[in-house]
Design a protein around this motif. Structure first.
Motif, PDB file in Angstrom:
ATOM      1  N   SER B  24      31.776  -0.878 -54.381  1.00  0.00           N
ATOM      2  CA  SER B  24      31.057  -1.033 -55.642  1.00  0.00           C
ATOM      3  C   SER B  24      30.900  -2.507 -55.949  1.00  0.00           C
ATOM      4  CB  SER B  24      31.810  -0.339 -56.788  1.00  0.00           C
ATOM      5  OG  SER B  24      32.813  -1.193 -57.321  1.00  0.00           O
ATOM      6  N   ASP B  25      29.966  -2.805 -56.843  1.00  0.00           N
ATOM      7  CA  ASP B  25      29.817  -4.193 -57.292  1.00  0.00           C
ATOM      8  C   ASP B  25      30.872  -4.451 -58.374  1.00  0.00           C
ATOM      9  OD1 ASP B  25      27.585  -4.370 -60.066  1.00  0.00           O
ATOM     10  OD2 ASP B  25      28.679  -2.615 -59.350  1.00  0.00           O
ATOM     11  N   LEU B  26      30.870  -5.659 -58.936  1.00  0.00           N
ATOM     12  CA  LEU B  26      31.930  -6.008 -59.883  1.00  0.00           C
ATOM     13  C   LEU B  26      31.433  -6.378 -61.281  1.00  0.00           C
ATOM     14  CD1 LEU B  26      34.184  -8.150 -57.507  1.00  0.00           C
ATOM     15  CD2 LEU B  26      34.582  -5.807 -58.278  1.00  0.00           C
ATOM     16  N   ARG B  27      30.135  -6.173 -61.532  1.00  0.00           N
ATOM     17  CA  ARG B  27      29.611  -6.606 -62.827  1.00  0.00           C
ATOM     18  C   ARG B  27      29.790  -5.533 -63.879  1.00  0.00           C
ATOM     19  NH1 ARG B  27      25.007  -5.998 -65.950  1.00  0.00           N
ATOM     20  NH2 ARG B  27      24.478  -7.781 -67.279  1.00  0.00           N
ATOM     21  N   LEU B  28      30.142  -5.978 -65.094  1.00  0.00           N
ATOM     22  CA  LEU B  28      30.063  -5.094 -66.252  1.00  0.00           C
ATOM     23  C   LEU B  28      29.206  -5.814 -67.268  1.00  0.00           C
ATOM     24  CD1 LEU B  28      30.882  -2.746 -68.138  1.00  0.00           C
ATOM     25  CD2 LEU B  28      32.842  -4.107 -68.811  1.00  0.00           C
ATOM     26  N   GLY B  29      28.177  -5.158 -67.767  1.00  0.00           N
ATOM     27  CA  GLY B  29      27.306  -5.817 -68.724  1.00  0.00           C
ATOM     28  C   GLY B  29      27.007  -4.960 -69.917  1.00  0.00           C
ATOM     29  N   SER B  30      26.368  -5.561 -70.914  1.00  0.00           N
ATOM     30  CA  SER B  30      25.834  -4.837 -72.052  1.00  0.00           C
ATOM     31  C   SER B  30      24.371  -5.241 -72.086  1.00  0.00           C
ATOM     32  CB  SER B  30      26.561  -5.228 -73.331  1.00  0.00           C
ATOM     33  OG  SER B  30      26.015  -4.537 -74.418  1.00  0.00           O
ATOM     34  N   GLN B  31      23.540  -4.478 -71.399  1.00  0.00           N
ATOM     35  CA  GLN B  31      22.146  -4.815 -71.137  1.00  0.00           C
ATOM     36  C   GLN B  31      22.095  -6.171 -70.447  1.00  0.00           C
ATOM     37  OE1 GLN B  31      20.526  -3.586 -75.167  1.00  0.00           O
ATOM     38  NE2 GLN B  31      19.192  -2.418 -73.832  1.00  0.00           N
ATOM     39  N   SER B  32      21.506  -7.184 -71.060  1.00  0.00           N
ATOM     40  CA  SER B  32      21.360  -8.422 -70.294  1.00  0.00           C
ATOM     41  C   SER B  32      22.589  -9.323 -70.351  1.00  0.00           C
ATOM     42  CB  SER B  32      20.140  -9.188 -70.791  1.00  0.00           C
ATOM     43  OG  SER B  32      20.268  -9.408 -72.181  1.00  0.00           O
ATOM     44  N   THR B  33      23.540  -9.031 -71.204  1.00  0.00           N
ATOM     45  CA  THR B  33      24.740  -9.873 -71.303  1.00  0.00           C
ATOM     46  C   THR B  33      25.788  -9.400 -70.321  1.00  0.00           C
ATOM     47  OG1 THR B  33      24.328 -10.085 -73.667  1.00  0.00           O
ATOM     48  CG2 THR B  33      26.532 -10.664 -72.914  1.00  0.00           C
ATOM     49  N   THR B  34      26.396 -10.349 -69.604  1.00  0.00           N
ATOM     50  CA  THR B  34      27.468  -9.972 -68.687  1.00  0.00           C
ATOM     51  C   THR B  34      28.793 -10.088 -69.424  1.00  0.00           C
ATOM     52  OG1 THR B  34      26.223 -10.776 -66.802  1.00  0.00           O
ATOM     53  CG2 THR B  34      28.583 -10.521 -66.490  1.00  0.00           C
ATOM     54  N   LEU B  35      29.584  -9.020 -69.372  1.00  0.00           N
ATOM     55  CA  LEU B  35      30.847  -9.010 -70.095  1.00  0.00           C
ATOM     56  C   LEU B  35      32.043  -9.239 -69.168  1.00  0.00           C
ATOM     57  CD1 LEU B  35      30.175  -5.903 -72.358  1.00  0.00           C
ATOM     58  CD2 LEU B  35      30.086  -8.297 -73.053  1.00  0.00           C
ATOM     59  N   ALA B  36      31.933  -8.793 -67.916  1.00  0.00           N
ATOM     60  CA  ALA B  36      33.055  -8.968 -66.981  1.00  0.00           C
ATOM     61  C   ALA B  36      32.509  -9.097 -65.574  1.00  0.00           C
ATOM     62  CB  ALA B  36      34.018  -7.791 -67.066  1.00  0.00           C
ATOM     63  N   VAL B  37      33.237  -9.861 -64.736  1.00  0.00           N
ATOM     64  CA  VAL B  37      32.804 -10.053 -63.345  1.00  0.00           C
ATOM     65  C   VAL B  37      33.857  -9.571 -62.364  1.00  0.00           C
ATOM     66  CG1 VAL B  37      31.344 -11.971 -64.002  1.00  0.00           C
ATOM     67  CG2 VAL B  37      33.681 -12.417 -63.285  1.00  0.00           C
ATOM     68  N   ASP B  38      34.809  -8.770 -62.874  1.00  0.00           N
ATOM     69  CA  ASP B  38      35.867  -8.249 -62.007  1.00  0.00           C
ATOM     70  C   ASP B  38      36.091  -6.773 -62.308  1.00  0.00           C
ATOM     71  OD1 ASP B  38      38.669  -9.574 -64.010  1.00  0.00           O
ATOM     72  OD2 ASP B  38      36.891  -8.400 -64.538  1.00  0.00           O
ATOM     73  N   PHE B  39      35.003  -6.075 -62.597  1.00  0.00           N
ATOM     74  CA  PHE B  39      35.111  -4.697 -63.069  1.00  0.00           C
ATOM     75  C   PHE B  39      34.800  -3.733 -61.937  1.00  0.00           C
ATOM     76  CE2 PHE B  39      35.532  -1.919 -66.632  1.00  0.00           C
ATOM     77  CZ  PHE B  39      34.762  -0.805 -66.326  1.00  0.00           C
TER      78      PHE B  39
END
Lengths: 231, 204
Positions: B24-39
């Motif tokens: 899986s990838d590691l991005r967590l976002g809220s639409q265009s905002t990135t909230l986490a890069v280790d998810f």
């Protein structure tokens, strides 16, 4: 028209659209001294196939080919329009338009119909003035960019990451500016294009039948075909 | 925007020779905002079974917790781990229970059957099973993931080849999706154990 609308003379659920999507995919790859431009030959409407052998590619000169995916009604007209402009230019200047000039002309032609666009997704492929491969990729209203490779049409999202992986070039912001054209040999690039279409043919219902692969180099334009699945 | 692409993500599972990979990838976002890069979006159920969940993260978290709960209960009662195919059927039932108010998640199940046969299956949000011989994908841009997998997949890859293939497919596939990326994590499951490796990718 529903019976209940008949008396009113209007239809609140108007469904007629001047556009249709006839499906299909186009791919182009620029090399150091060649350019490959390819498109499948299937024309569809809805879930039906209208024909298995309709070309999406128009030869505008020995150094410039245009492939158009999307609504073939608009694609045909656009291609004929550009061809006629090429003929007139040749008549007036005793030479054919170069690829870069045709690229700008196509952009202007598309933007001219900004508020009732040609529903076409175009790729222009050819050789630039120095004989290096050139690929220009467009949106429906004429925004364009010269790139090292491109794909348009219904199979675009399937193929683009594969091309990224195999042909990725250096960052375009690096100085001195480096060409986006690939260093791959002509044969390897043709194989890559064939693989891409095989992939798109598997997963995209609108891509299939036959692929026309045009190879443009100093010797002129050559055509290879590739059979795809008929399903 | 679509609940399935609100948080973003991309998951691939692929079979090899006596092994499976799930990434899986590691991005967590809220639409265009990135909230986490280790998810991470993959969850280990047992030594030869990992589930990946794509879609709305709140449902992903609830479902992964429910799967853990149900598997724990199974282990207490049966005194053994759940078979992959049985687990897949359980997931399918759990999703269909919510047929008219679903979880906005598409699970990918990857594991080895007790005899070592590789198993990968994808599902839609209401539990329709799609078992595959080769690979399954899920996420906010499945088209690009399908394209790379279809191009690069070969039969009977060894664990090392499988890792390389899945890693390339995931990174190239998510690079064409604005809502997925920031690297990845790949798990290779073999009868001897699971090896997990983190990938560094484009950080945009």
């Amino acid at each position: 028209m529903q019976m209940s609308d008949a008396g009113r003379g209007t239809n609140e659920n108007a469904t007629w659209s001047p556009y249709d999507n006839n499906g299909g995919t186009c791919v182009a790859v620029a090399g150091e001294d060649y350019c490959i431009i390819a498109a499948d030959t299937r024309m569809s409407t809805g879930y039906s196939i209208m024909t298995r052998n309709s070309s999406k590619v128009m030869k505008l000169s020995d150094k410039c080919l245009l492939a158009s995916a999307g609504f073939q009604g608009d694609a045909r007209t656009l291609q004929k329009m550009l061809l006629s402009r090429q003929v007139v230019y040749h008549h007036n200047h005793n030479k054919l338009m170069g690829c870069h000039a045709m690229a700008q002309l196509l952009s202007n032609t598309l933007y001219y119909k900004r508020f009732f666009p040609y529903y076409t997704f175009n790729i222009l492929g050819g050789l630039d003035l120095e004989g290096k491969g050139a690929v220009y990729t467009y949106d429906a209203v004429g925004s364009y960019e010269r790139t090292g490779y491109s794909c348009q049409g219904t199979g675009k999202e399937l193929i683009m990451p594969v091309l990224d992986n195999q042909l990725k070039s250096s960052n375009p912001l690096v100085i001195p500016k480096q060409s986006g054209a690939t260093t791959l040999s002509q044969a390897d690039a043709i194989d890559l294009v064939k693989d891409c279409f095989a992939t798109a043919g598997e997963r995209d219902i609108y891509t299939g039948d036959v692929v026309e692969i045009f190879i443009i180099d100093a010797n002129g334009v050559r055509l290879e075909t590739q059979e795809l699945k008929l399903d | 925007m679509g609940l399935m692409s609100y948080n973003g993500g991309g998951i691939i599972a692929m079979t090899g020779k006596n092994c499976v990979a799930i990434a899986s990838d590691l991005r967590l976002g809220s639409q265009s905002t990135t909230l986490a890069v280790d998810f991470q979006k993959t969850f280990k159920i047992h030594d030869t079974l990992i589930v990946g969940l794509a879609g709305l993260v709140t449902d992903m978290q609830t479902l992964s917790q429910r799967f853990k709960f149900r598997h724990n209960l199974y282990r207490l009662r049966e005194d053994r781990d759940m078979r992959v195919s049985a687990f897949a059927n359980m997931v399918s039932s759990m999703l269909y229970e919510k047929r008219f108010g679903p979880y906005y998640c598409e699970p990918i199940i990857a594991g080895l059957e007790p005899d070592g046969t590789p198993f990968v299956m994808g599902m839609d949000l209401i539990g329709a099973q799609g078992q595959s011989e080769d690979f399954v994908v899920a996420g906010s841009n499945t088209e690009s993931l399908f394209g790379v997998c279809e191009s690069f997949y070969r039969n009977d890859m060894s664990p090392e080849e499988l890792f390389e293939t899945v890693a390339q497919c995931l990174l190239s596939g998510v690079d064409r999706d604005c809502l997925a990326g920031w690297g990845g994590i790949v798990h290779i499951i073999t009868p001897e154990g699971t090896v997990s490796r983190t990938l560094k990718g484009r950080m945009d």
